[in-house]
Design an enzyme around this catalytic site. Structure first.
Site, mmCIF file in Angstrom:
data_model
loop_
_atom_site.group_PDB
_atom_site.id
_atom_site.type_symbol
_atom_site.label_atom_id
_atom_site.label_comp_id
_atom_site.label_asym_id
_atom_site.label_seq_id
_atom_site.Cartn_x
_atom_site.Cartn_y
_atom_site.Cartn_z
ATOM 1 N N GLY A 11 0.830 -1.207 0.000
ATOM 2 C CA GLY A 11 0.000 0.000 0.000
ATOM 3 C C GLY A 11 0.857 1.246 0.000
ATOM 4 O O GLY A 11 1.541 1.528 0.987
ATOM 5 N N LEU A 12 0.830 1.977 -1.104
ATOM 6 C CA LEU A 12 1.690 3.153 -1.244
ATOM 7 C C LEU A 12 0.894 4.446 -1.193
ATOM 8 O O LEU A 12 1.105 5.359 -2.002
ATOM 9 C CB LEU A 12 2.501 3.064 -2.546
ATOM 10 C CG LEU A 12 3.534 1.937 -2.596
ATOM 11 C CD1 LEU A 12 4.339 2.000 -3.877
ATOM 12 C CD2 LEU A 12 4.462 1.999 -1.392
ATOM 13 N N ASN A 34 2.259 -2.464 -4.379
ATOM 14 C CA ASN A 34 0.962 -1.814 -4.516
ATOM 15 C C ASN A 34 0.168 -2.542 -5.580
ATOM 16 O O ASN A 34 0.742 -3.100 -6.534
ATOM 17 C CB ASN A 34 1.135 -0.334 -4.906
ATOM 18 C CG ASN A 34 -0.129 0.475 -4.649
ATOM 19 O OD1 ASN A 34 -0.431 0.822 -3.511
ATOM 20 N ND2 ASN A 34 -0.876 0.762 -5.705
ATOM 21 N N ASN A 194 -7.700 7.386 19.131
ATOM 22 C CA ASN A 194 -8.431 8.223 18.180
ATOM 23 C C ASN A 194 -9.666 8.847 18.821
ATOM 24 O O ASN A 194 -10.033 9.978 18.502
ATOM 25 C CB ASN A 194 -8.828 7.400 16.955
ATOM 26 C CG ASN A 194 -7.656 7.134 16.031
ATOM 27 O OD1 ASN A 194 -6.502 7.203 16.449
ATOM 28 N ND2 ASN A 194 -7.939 6.831 14.789
ATOM 29 N N GLU A 197 -8.492 11.676 20.739
ATOM 30 C CA GLU A 197 -8.172 12.706 19.744
ATOM 31 C C GLU A 197 -9.427 13.497 19.364
ATOM 32 O O GLU A 197 -9.395 14.730 19.287
ATOM 33 C CB GLU A 197 -7.560 12.033 18.518
ATOM 34 C CG GLU A 197 -7.220 12.946 17.364
ATOM 35 C CD GLU A 197 -6.733 12.146 16.168
ATOM 36 O OE1 GLU A 197 -7.207 12.416 15.050
ATOM 37 O OE2 GLU A 197 -5.887 11.242 16.351
ATOM 38 N N ARG A 293 -19.560 16.473 15.773
ATOM 39 C CA ARG A 293 -19.250 16.396 14.341
ATOM 40 C C ARG A 293 -20.512 16.093 13.542
ATOM 41 O O ARG A 293 -20.718 16.655 12.461
ATOM 42 C CB ARG A 293 -18.176 15.342 14.082
ATOM 43 C CG ARG A 293 -16.834 15.674 14.696
ATOM 44 C CD ARG A 293 -15.726 14.814 14.109
ATOM 45 N NE ARG A 293 -14.470 14.992 14.830
ATOM 46 C CZ ARG A 293 -13.299 14.545 14.397
ATOM 47 N NH1 ARG A 293 -13.220 13.893 13.246
ATOM 48 N NH2 ARG A 293 -12.196 14.744 15.102
ATOM 49 N N HIS A 457 -38.528 -5.164 36.852
ATOM 50 C CA HIS A 457 -37.110 -5.429 36.588
ATOM 51 C C HIS A 457 -36.283 -5.599 37.858
ATOM 52 O O HIS A 457 -35.077 -5.826 37.768
ATOM 53 C CB HIS A 457 -36.532 -4.305 35.730
ATOM 54 C CG HIS A 457 -37.071 -4.287 34.332
ATOM 55 N ND1 HIS A 457 -36.903 -5.328 33.452
ATOM 56 C CD2 HIS A 457 -37.811 -3.357 33.672
ATOM 57 C CE1 HIS A 457 -37.486 -5.034 32.303
ATOM 58 N NE2 HIS A 457 -38.056 -3.844 32.412
#
Length: 488
Positions: A11-12, A34, A194, A197, A293, A457
């Site tokens: 993968g490039l 690739n 992440n 982040e 977001r 419950h």
């Protein structure tokens, strides 16, 4: 160049290319592959020219180029593409060869792949890599997990190319890479990274909007505040780049003010929130960051709502510098809460999946190279070194004291945002979590009574041992049969 390569990278795209160049700069010979070979040729004639990097035009030539045990690192899109490439590789690999997934894969996929590949004698590593383009080239944070038998073989490469932290002598010798744990632990820790982040970015954005909309400050003045904060305990990569972004001009005007206010996301923050719900961990700040977001994406609706729905008139009348000082404390407190929630999620996952994790080591993996690197990760490491079974970072003396000092300013900021109608979801959520966590008696007793009233419950009692459950016939019309008791 060695006759056989130390590792192959598939993968490039941006991360793949830069990791290859990083590896070559540290003395390793790398095979680049690739799906489209013209990208390999362009890379070999361009950035890789003259370096210890060779290309492969087929799976067969890729595998043949590697020294044993073969190490193949996949830097491809997560999900099905990873599985598809592993299927292509498997017929050509031997027992003891190593497949490394360096993308943002879901940890459940890494759990599965570790076990599936072990049946064929192949060692799988799920390695979270953080730092973006610059980190990949100059030194990322790397969080490897999977089959522990693979670690001795990938350790020299990963620790050589990772970012470094200063040792006791001030030398950059401590790698921001160590073995995380079994199965999908590496990708789990990267997922939580992440998520934190997402939270850090949103907290900073809330600080920016409060200065812009509540205090009426110019972009240049806000930039000066962030630049100053980066010399304090708030110092971090994200604070640093925020100051840089706010100073960037286009045609003499701040570029940031020309950018449309709709945020994108690739899903790792969402995964963090979903996983927290599955494990029953209150990850409120990161959840609010994800939803912020989502809300930003409703731009056309917000434009209409701004005209149709009224709110308070923004009118700040206090001391602006005092408020900026309070805002600094609010950002610091919210950041502590975000890390506390993130590490609580990692700890719960360790129990759920029987992973053996070193939380102080995880903090140091994030100390340099990654997006959430900041100065107080040293203090997080110290907290877990002192108390490896620490339930929550807020209980550590250092962070407890910081939160105590920040409380007054934190509360003033949340109150001012609410009174003036400026949205600050993450700063507000962090304070609510803080207050909830430190409350001995929450109103969940009433909630349990409600659940028992309408659904039988059951509930536990204060005057009885934990683990005993009771049901009340609240109306006199119900029976004594209760629903089964379970926790989601």
């Amino acid at each position: 160049m060695k006759t056989q390569s130390d590792i192959a990278v598939v993968g490039l795209a941006v991360m793949g290319e830069n990791l290859i160049l990083n590896m070559a700069s540290k003395g390793f010979t790398v095979t680049a592959y690739n799906r489209s070979y013209h990208k390999v040729e362009a890379f070999l004639q361009g950035r890789a020219k003259g370096k210890s990097i060779r290309g492969a035009d087929s799976i067969e030539s890729l595998v043949a180029s590697l020294a044993s045990p073969r190490k193949v690192m996949l830097m491809v899109k997560s999900g099905q593409p990873v599985d598809d490439f592993i299927r292509l590789l498997l017929p050509h690999l031997d027992e003891g060869d190593i497949v490394i997934d360096g993308g943002n894969s879901q940890f459940e996929d890494s759990n599965r792949r570790t076990k599936e590949l072990a049946k064929s004698g192949i060692l799988y590593v799920g390695a979270g890599v953080s730092g973006g383009e610059e980190g990949a080239l100059l030194g990322p944070s790397i969080m490897p997990g999977g089959n522990p038998q693979a670690w001795p073989y990938v350790k020299p490469i990963f620790q050589a190319i990772s970012a470094k932290v200063k040792d006791a002598n001030g030398e950059l010798t401590i790698p921001c890479c160590d073995w995380v744990g079994e199965d999908g632990a590496g990708h789990f820790v990267k997922m939580v990274h992440n998520g934190i982040e997402y939270g850090d970015m949103q907290i900073i954005c809330e600080g920016y909007v409060l200065m812009r909309d509540l205090l009426g400050m110019s972009v240049d003045d806000i930039q000066a505040v962030f630049a100053d904060w980066n010399t304090t305990e708030l110092s971090s990569y994200l604070i640093e780049i925020t100051a840089d972004i706010l100073s960037f001009k286009e045609d003499g005007e701040p570029l940031v003010e020309k950018i449309l206010d709709t945020a994108g996301q690739k899903g790792t923050g969402k995964w963090t929130g979903i996983t927290a719900l599955h494990l029953g961990v209150p990850l409120t700040l990161i959840g609010e960051a994800v939803f912020a977001r989502c809300l930003s994406s409703l731009k056309s609706q917000r434009v209409l709502a701004a005209k149709a729905i009224s709110g308070p008139k923004v009118a700040f009348t206090g001391d602006k510098q005092a408020f900026i000082n309070d805002l600094k404390q609010a950002l610091l407190a919210a950041k502590i809460v975000s890390y506390a929630q993130g590490f609580a999620l990692i700890q719960e996952a360790a129990k759920e999946y029987d992973w053996h994790l070193d939380y102080g080591s995880i903090a140091m993996m994030w100390r340099e190279g990654c997006i959430i690197r900041s100065v107080f990760l040293d203090n997080i490491k110290q907290a877990y070194d002192n108390h490896p079974e620490l339930n929550n970072l807020m209980l550590d003396d250092y962070f407890n004291n910081m939160l105590a000092s920040a409380q007054s300013g934190w509360r003033k900021v949340v109150a001012a945002a609410a009174i003036n109608g400026v949205a600050a979801p993450c700063i507000g959520a962090s304070l609510s979590y803080f207050d909830g966590y430190r409350t001995e008696n929450l109103p969940a007793n009433l909630l349990q009574a409600q659940r028992d009233y309408f659904g039988a419950h059951t509930y536990e009692r204060k005057d009885k041992p934990r683990g005993e459950f009771f049901h009340t016939n609240w109306t006199g019309r119900g029976g004594n049969t209760s629903s089964s008791t379970y926790d989601v």
